[in-house]
Motif scaffolding. Sequence first.
Motif, PDB file in Angstrom:
ATOM      1  N   ILE A  61       0.921  -1.084   0.111  1.00 43.07           N
ATOM      2  CA  ILE A  61       0.063   0.042  -0.136  1.00 43.07           C
ATOM      3  C   ILE A  61       0.853   1.311  -0.050  1.00 43.07           C
ATOM      4  O   ILE A  61       0.194   2.104  -0.611  1.00 43.07           O
ATOM      5  CB  ILE A  61      -0.916  -0.204   1.216  1.00 43.07           C
ATOM      6  CG1 ILE A  61      -2.065   1.149   0.787  1.00 43.07           C
ATOM      7  CG2 ILE A  61      -0.371   0.392   2.347  1.00 43.07           C
ATOM      8  CD1 ILE A  61      -3.073   0.701  -0.223  1.00 43.07           C
ATOM      9  N   THR A  62       2.235   1.262   0.669  1.00 43.66           N
ATOM     10  CA  THR A  62       2.814   2.469   0.354  1.00 43.66           C
ATOM     11  C   THR A  62       3.264   2.643  -0.898  1.00 43.66           C
ATOM     12  O   THR A  62       3.367   3.703  -1.291  1.00 43.66           O
ATOM     13  CB  THR A  62       4.373   1.909   1.159  1.00 43.66           C
ATOM     14  OG1 THR A  62       4.179   1.877   2.644  1.00 43.66           O
ATOM     15  CG2 THR A  62       5.422   2.984   0.971  1.00 43.66           C
ATOM     16  N   ILE A  63       3.541   1.621  -1.858  1.00 40.51           N
ATOM     17  CA  ILE A  63       3.804   2.044  -2.972  1.00 40.51           C
ATOM     18  C   ILE A  63       2.646   2.291  -3.739  1.00 40.51           C
ATOM     19  O   ILE A  63       2.737   3.119  -4.775  1.00 40.51           O
ATOM     20  CB  ILE A  63       4.095   0.350  -3.856  1.00 40.51           C
ATOM     21  CG1 ILE A  63       5.764   0.005  -3.077  1.00 40.51           C
ATOM     22  CG2 ILE A  63       4.512   0.412  -5.288  1.00 40.51           C
ATOM     23  CD1 ILE A  63       6.170  -1.284  -3.592  1.00 40.51           C
ATOM     24  N   VAL A  64       1.422   1.792  -3.503  1.00 38.30           N
ATOM     25  CA  VAL A  64       0.204   2.242  -4.425  1.00 38.30           C
ATOM     26  C   VAL A  64       0.006   3.576  -3.974  1.00 38.30           C
ATOM     27  O   VAL A  64      -0.550   4.531  -4.737  1.00 38.30           O
ATOM     28  CB  VAL A  64      -0.900   1.368  -3.778  1.00 38.30           C
ATOM     29  CG1 VAL A  64      -2.240   1.712  -4.137  1.00 38.30           C
ATOM     30  CG2 VAL A  64      -0.855  -0.121  -4.486  1.00 38.30           C
ATOM     31  N   LEU A  65       0.081   4.030  -2.655  1.00 35.46           N
ATOM     32  CA  LEU A  65      -0.335   5.383  -2.390  1.00 35.46           C
ATOM     33  C   LEU A  65       0.858   6.262  -3.298  1.00 35.46           C
ATOM     34  O   LEU A  65       0.335   7.391  -3.450  1.00 35.46           O
ATOM     35  CB  LEU A  65      -0.064   5.549  -0.897  1.00 35.46           C
ATOM     36  CG  LEU A  65      -1.196   5.180  -0.116  1.00 35.46           C
ATOM     37  CD1 LEU A  65      -0.873   5.298   1.313  1.00 35.46           C
ATOM     38  CD2 LEU A  65      -2.612   5.780  -0.275  1.00 35.46           C
ATOM     39  N   TRP A  66       1.927   5.931  -2.924  1.00 35.33           N
ATOM     40  CA  TRP A  66       2.948   6.734  -3.787  1.00 35.33           C
ATOM     41  C   TRP A  66       2.787   7.038  -5.395  1.00 35.33           C
ATOM     42  O   TRP A  66       2.608   8.346  -5.805  1.00 35.33           O
ATOM     43  CB  TRP A  66       4.523   6.213  -3.613  1.00 35.33           C
ATOM     44  CG  TRP A  66       5.511   7.147  -4.141  1.00 35.33           C
ATOM     45  CD1 TRP A  66       5.850   7.216  -5.603  1.00 35.33           C
ATOM     46  CD2 TRP A  66       6.276   8.191  -3.520  1.00 35.33           C
ATOM     47  NE1 TRP A  66       6.865   8.335  -5.549  1.00 35.33           N
ATOM     48  CE2 TRP A  66       6.996   8.786  -4.082  1.00 35.33           C
ATOM     49  CE3 TRP A  66       6.281   8.685  -2.004  1.00 35.33           C
ATOM     50  CZ2 TRP A  66       8.101   9.825  -4.011  1.00 35.33           C
ATOM     51  CZ3 TRP A  66       6.902   9.770  -1.857  1.00 35.33           C
ATOM     52  CH2 TRP A  66       8.039  10.210  -2.689  1.00 35.33           C
ATOM     53  N   LYS A  67       2.437   5.657  -6.020  1.00 38.60           N
ATOM     54  CA  LYS A  67       2.212   6.110  -7.347  1.00 38.60           C
ATOM     55  C   LYS A  67       0.877   6.613  -7.846  1.00 38.60           C
ATOM     56  O   LYS A  67       0.692   7.312  -8.694  1.00 38.60           O
ATOM     57  CB  LYS A  67       2.296   4.405  -8.026  1.00 38.60           C
ATOM     58  CG  LYS A  67       3.444   3.673  -8.128  1.00 38.60           C
ATOM     59  CD  LYS A  67       3.299   2.346  -8.880  1.00 38.60           C
ATOM     60  CE  LYS A  67       4.606   1.936  -8.999  1.00 38.60           C
ATOM     61  NZ  LYS A  67       4.450   0.563  -9.586  1.00 38.60           N
ATOM     62  N   ASN A  68      -0.028   6.478  -6.883  1.00 41.73           N
ATOM     63  CA  ASN A  68      -1.615   7.236  -7.076  1.00 41.73           C
ATOM     64  C   ASN A  68      -1.665   8.650  -6.762  1.00 41.73           C
ATOM     65  O   ASN A  68      -2.676   9.398  -6.765  1.00 41.73           O
ATOM     66  CB  ASN A  68      -2.500   6.280  -6.744  1.00 41.73           C
ATOM     67  CG  ASN A  68      -2.836   5.208  -7.379  1.00 41.73           C
ATOM     68  OD1 ASN A  68      -3.215   5.452  -8.595  1.00 41.73           O
ATOM     69  ND2 ASN A  68      -2.460   4.134  -6.855  1.00 41.73           N
ATOM     70  N   SER A  69      -0.332   9.251  -5.813  1.00 40.80           N
ATOM     71  CA  SER A  69      -0.524  10.579  -5.291  1.00 40.80           C
ATOM     72  C   SER A  69      -0.752  11.531  -6.297  1.00 40.80           C
ATOM     73  O   SER A  69      -1.383  12.596  -6.004  1.00 40.80           O
ATOM     74  CB  SER A  69       0.681  10.752  -4.432  1.00 40.80           C
ATOM     75  OG  SER A  69       1.883  10.591  -5.257  1.00 40.80           O
ATOM     76  N   ALA A  70      -0.389  11.240  -7.635  1.00 45.36           N
ATOM     77  CA  ALA A  70      -0.500  12.513  -8.587  1.00 45.36           C
ATOM     78  C   ALA A  70      -1.801  12.513  -9.186  1.00 45.36           C
ATOM     79  O   ALA A  70      -2.121  13.452  -9.814  1.00 45.36           O
ATOM     80  CB  ALA A  70       0.574  12.147  -9.626  1.00 45.36           C
ATOM     81  N   ASN A  71      -2.756  11.501  -8.810  1.00 47.27           N
ATOM     82  CA  ASN A  71      -4.089  11.578  -9.398  1.00 47.27           C
ATOM     83  C   ASN A  71      -4.915  12.307  -8.469  1.00 47.27           C
ATOM     84  O   ASN A  71      -6.034  11.653  -8.061  1.00 47.27           O
ATOM     85  CB  ASN A  71      -4.457  10.020  -9.645  1.00 47.27           C
ATOM     86  CG  ASN A  71      -3.512   9.347 -10.477  1.00 47.27           C
ATOM     87  OD1 ASN A  71      -2.923   9.975 -11.227  1.00 47.27           O
ATOM     88  ND2 ASN A  71      -3.693   7.963 -10.251  1.00 47.27           N
ATOM     89  N   THR A  72      -4.648  13.421  -8.264  1.00 43.87           N
ATOM     90  CA  THR A  72      -5.492  14.568  -7.412  1.00 43.87           C
ATOM     91  C   THR A  72      -5.563  15.766  -8.189  1.00 43.87           C
ATOM     92  O   THR A  72      -4.785  16.054  -8.886  1.00 43.87           O
ATOM     93  CB  THR A  72      -5.167  14.440  -6.045  1.00 43.87           C
ATOM     94  OG1 THR A  72      -6.229  15.372  -5.367  1.00 43.87           O
ATOM     95  CG2 THR A  72      -3.870  15.003  -5.968  1.00 43.87           C
TER      96      THR A  72
END
Length: 106
Positions: free
Chosen positions: A65-76
Amino acid sequence: MSVIKWINDAYSGKVVLWKAVVFGYLLPLIPTTIITGIGVEMLAKGKGGIGYAIYVAVQLYYLWITIVLWKNSANTTKPIYKILVRMLSVLTGIVAGGMLLTVVKS
C-alpha cells in the motif's frame, strides 16, 4: 470493477487518489490491525509458524500500500494532497519495513 483489476490498476498508478486512500489504506486498517493482533497472540502462545506468517503477510500488505499510495498520489486535483499522501506513504513504508525487519531478525 473486479478486485484483481482494481489491485492491478492501483499498483499501476491508474486509480484516483481518494479511492486508493479509502479502499487501500483506511478501510483495511481495522481488519489488518485485528489480524496482526491475532498473529502476535499466536506468537506469544508458541504457535510461531502461523503467527510469523500472519504478521509478515500484513507487513507486506502495508509495504504494497506504500507503493500504491506513492504511485497514485499524482491522481488528484489539489497539489497539497499529493504532498500529504506521499508523506503518509513514506511513514507507512518506514514503519512496515521496520516491523518486518524485526520479525526477520528474530
